[in-house]
Design an enzyme around this catalytic site. Structure first.
Site, PDB file in Angstrom:
ATOM      1  N   GLN A  99       0.848  -1.193   0.000  1.00  0.00           N
ATOM      2  CA  GLN A  99       0.000   0.000   0.000  1.00  0.00           C
ATOM      3  C   GLN A  99       0.884   1.243   0.000  1.00  0.00           C
ATOM      4  OE1 GLN A  99      -2.531   1.398   3.312  1.00  0.00           O
ATOM      5  NE2 GLN A  99      -4.260   1.312   1.897  1.00  0.00           N
ATOM      6  N   TYR A 169      -5.940  10.783   3.984  1.00  0.00           N
ATOM      7  CA  TYR A 169      -4.534  11.037   3.637  1.00  0.00           C
ATOM      8  C   TYR A 169      -4.439  11.861   2.340  1.00  0.00           C
ATOM      9  CZ  TYR A 169      -3.815   8.061   7.584  1.00  0.00           C
ATOM     10  OH  TYR A 169      -3.856   7.561   8.863  1.00  0.00           O
ATOM     11  N   ARG A 221      -7.686   2.490  -3.209  1.00  0.00           N
ATOM     12  CA  ARG A 221      -8.567   2.542  -2.031  1.00  0.00           C
ATOM     13  C   ARG A 221      -9.111   3.949  -1.847  1.00  0.00           C
ATOM     14  NH1 ARG A 221      -8.035   0.328   4.276  1.00  0.00           N
ATOM     15  NH2 ARG A 221     -10.016  -0.751   4.041  1.00  0.00           N
ATOM     16  N   GLY A 313      -9.523  -7.087   8.603  1.00  0.00           N
ATOM     17  CA  GLY A 313      -8.469  -6.386   9.330  1.00  0.00           C
ATOM     18  C   GLY A 313      -8.386  -6.953  10.726  1.00  0.00           C
ATOM     19  N   ARG A 314      -9.229  -6.400  11.608  1.00  0.00           N
ATOM     20  CA  ARG A 314      -9.173  -6.794  13.017  1.00  0.00           C
ATOM     21  C   ARG A 314      -9.411  -8.285  13.210  1.00  0.00           C
ATOM     22  NH1 ARG A 314     -12.975  -1.904  14.817  1.00  0.00           N
ATOM     23  NH2 ARG A 314     -13.854  -2.489  12.788  1.00  0.00           N
TER      24      ARG A 314
HETATM   25  C1  LIG Z   1      -4.350  -1.105  13.610  1.00  0.00           C
HETATM   26  C2  LIG Z   1      -4.949  -0.661  12.306  1.00  0.00           C
HETATM   27  C3  LIG Z   1      -4.147  -0.075  11.352  1.00  0.00           C
HETATM   28  C4  LIG Z   1      -4.674   0.330  10.113  1.00  0.00           C
HETATM   29  N1  LIG Z   1      -3.846   0.835   9.155  1.00  0.00           N
HETATM   30  C5  LIG Z   1      -4.338   1.072   7.909  1.00  0.00           C
HETATM   31  C6  LIG Z   1      -3.461   1.378   6.832  1.00  0.00           C
HETATM   32  O1  LIG Z   1      -2.239   1.422   6.968  1.00  0.00           O
HETATM   33  N2  LIG Z   1      -4.022   1.640   5.631  1.00  0.00           N
HETATM   34  C7  LIG Z   1      -5.368   1.585   5.416  1.00  0.00           C
HETATM   35  O2  LIG Z   1      -5.819   1.820   4.297  1.00  0.00           O
HETATM   36  N3  LIG Z   1      -6.203   1.254   6.414  1.00  0.00           N
HETATM   37  C8  LIG Z   1      -5.729   0.969   7.637  1.00  0.00           C
HETATM   38  N4  LIG Z   1      -6.589   0.546   8.616  1.00  0.00           N
HETATM   39  C9  LIG Z   1      -8.017   0.327   8.314  1.00  0.00           C
HETATM   40  C10 LIG Z   1      -8.257  -1.143   7.914  1.00  0.00           C
HETATM   41  O3  LIG Z   1      -7.632  -1.436   6.666  1.00  0.00           O
HETATM   42  C11 LIG Z   1      -9.755  -1.484   7.803  1.00  0.00           C
HETATM   43  O4  LIG Z   1     -10.337  -0.715   6.784  1.00  0.00           O
HETATM   44  C12 LIG Z   1     -10.512  -1.233   9.106  1.00  0.00           C
HETATM   45  O5  LIG Z   1      -9.804  -1.762  10.200  1.00  0.00           O
HETATM   46  C13 LIG Z   1     -11.910  -1.877   9.058  1.00  0.00           C
HETATM   47  O6  LIG Z   1     -11.805  -3.265   8.817  1.00  0.00           O
HETATM   48  P1  LIG Z   1     -11.906  -4.358  10.009  1.00  0.00           P
HETATM   49  O7  LIG Z   1     -13.194  -4.097  10.728  1.00  0.00           O
HETATM   50  O8  LIG Z   1     -11.879  -5.694   9.298  1.00  0.00           O
HETATM   51  O9  LIG Z   1     -10.732  -4.177  10.898  1.00  0.00           O
HETATM   52  C14 LIG Z   1      -6.069   0.160   9.868  1.00  0.00           C
HETATM   53  C15 LIG Z   1      -6.877  -0.414  10.850  1.00  0.00           C
HETATM   54  C16 LIG Z   1      -6.334  -0.848  12.058  1.00  0.00           C
HETATM   55  C17 LIG Z   1      -7.231  -1.520  13.061  1.00  0.00           C
END
Ligand SMILES: Cc1cc2nc3c(=O)[nH]c(=O)nc-3n(C[C@H](O)[C@H](O)[C@H](O)COP(=O)(O)O)c2cc1C
Length: 362
Positions: A99, A169, A221, A313-314
């Protein structure tokens, strides 16, 4: 479940299934911007099930760093570090996608040269630090920075890059009327606010043409809406998507906290965002849906709404083998056990723990 079946992207690359690891910043890179061994272990644990793994965001210019411990992609010196990431992910059988990111007004003064942070206009970031408006020549150079980071990803052996146009961003700052008050070719009307996102996408695609084969994956994205009065509406996003889908991109990735979320400001009223984006795009351009998908039935629901791919993600922080377990019909944990960090780097784990409610259970 259809999500376990392979999927062929527009560029002909086949993914073993339709699960994706969502990009997540780890805060655990080395101080010089190289990947740490802890991060490689974290990826290794999570690369065996998903079809594609999107890395933590990597900044494309030194003044784009928004997090301590962020992996860097702004100099050829980082190619060996990037290669280690790509290889680690690929050893698990997942496609490795870097990314590429610039923080803009969200970059941190303490992390960038001369504390000089730039954005589309002079605006304050969410940490209260004021960015200055980048000159037109600087913006031209920022477009090229995304292209150069792409070249490094290609050289390092990545299967693709994802352009980070979401989560407030730099690219989003240029698209948003809230943060872009420029009067040059990069700002003003909605049409001019499209200039930077489209220029970045085109520059990245041109770099692929020059240095990679057709197999190289390029995704984009975006965040569909902003809360601020003059911020992005779903109607603006529909225009952005109409333009982006004319380019030979391989997927679009909507950024959402919850796959069930609905539009706030849209001519069609309150509709599910994933379903709407699916309807707005060419049939052969896949979308990745995301947000609070913790159990198999959530993934199926997001898929039914129109997500060709489902990003986790989580859920993958809590259960590194989520995909393998669900495939085997096993149950998965939906809350994090604070005594079992699941190969999450300590700095990332500390960060997660310090944000109450960010991860269920922590
Ligand atoms: C710890 C953490 C770091 C994240 N860092 C990024 C990132 O570097 N780039 C990005 O596009 N989204 C980032 N996100 C957002 C996730 O990609 C995702 O869209 C968001 O957590 C919702 O998905 P989930 O419910 O499956 O976690 C981050 C989320 C978390 C929890």
């Amino acid at each position: 479940m259809t999500l376990f079946q392979p999927f062929t992207l527009p560029n002909g690359v086949s993914l073993r299934n339709r699960f994706v690891m969502a990009p997540m910043t780890t805060y655990a890179g080395l101080d010089n911007g190289d990947v740490s061994n802890e991060e490689l272990t974290y990826y290794r644990e999570r690369a065996n099930g998903v079809g594609m793994l999107i890395t933590a965001c990597a900044h494309v210019a030194a003044n784009g760093q928004a997090f301590p411990g962020q992996i860097a992609a702004h100099d050829d010196a980082f190619i060996p570090s990037l290669r280690r990431i790509a290889q680690t992910i690929q050893q698990g059988g997942a496609k490795a996608v870097l990314q590429i990111h610039h923080g803009g007004r969200q970059a941190r003064k303490a992390l960038v040269p001369n504390e000089d942070i730039v954005s589309a206009s002079a605006v304050v970031g969410s940490h209260g630090e004021l960015a200055r408006e980048a000159t037109t020549a600087e913006v031209d150079a920022l477009v090229d920075a995304y292209a150069q980071a792409t070249r490094r990803a290609i050289t390092a052996g990545f299967d693709g890059v994802e352009i980070h146009g979401a989560n407030t961003y730099l690219i989003q700052q240029f698209f948003s009327g809230f943060t872009n008050k420029r009067t040059d070719k990069y700002g003003g009307t909605l049409e001019k606010r499209l200039t930077f996102p489209l220029a970045v996408a085109e520059a990245v695609l041109n770099m692929k043409k020059a240095h990679a084969s057709e197999d190289f994956i390029i995704g984009y994205r975006f965040s569909p809406e902003e809360a601020e009065d003059d911020g992005i509406t779903m109607d603006d996003t529909a225009v952005l998507l109409a333009r982006l889908q004319q380019l030979p991109l391989d997927y679009m990735h909507i950024s959402l906290g919850d796959y069930r979320s609905t539009t706030h400001r849209y001519v069609k009223g309150e509709v599910n965002r994933i379903r709407e984006v699916r309807a707005l795009l060419r049939d052969d351009l896949p979308i990745i849906g995301v947000g609070s998908i913790y159990e198999a039935h959530d993934a199926e629901e997001a898929h039914a709404l129109g997500a060709d791919f489902v990003a986790l993600g989580r859920a993958l922080l809590i259960e590194p083998q989520w995909v393998e377990k669900v495939k085997a019909g096993e149950g998965v944990a939906t809350t994090m056990d604070a005594s079992n960090p699941q190969a999450i780097p300590p700095k990332m784990f500390d960060m997660l723990r310090s944000h109450a409610g960010w991860i269920p259970g922590l």
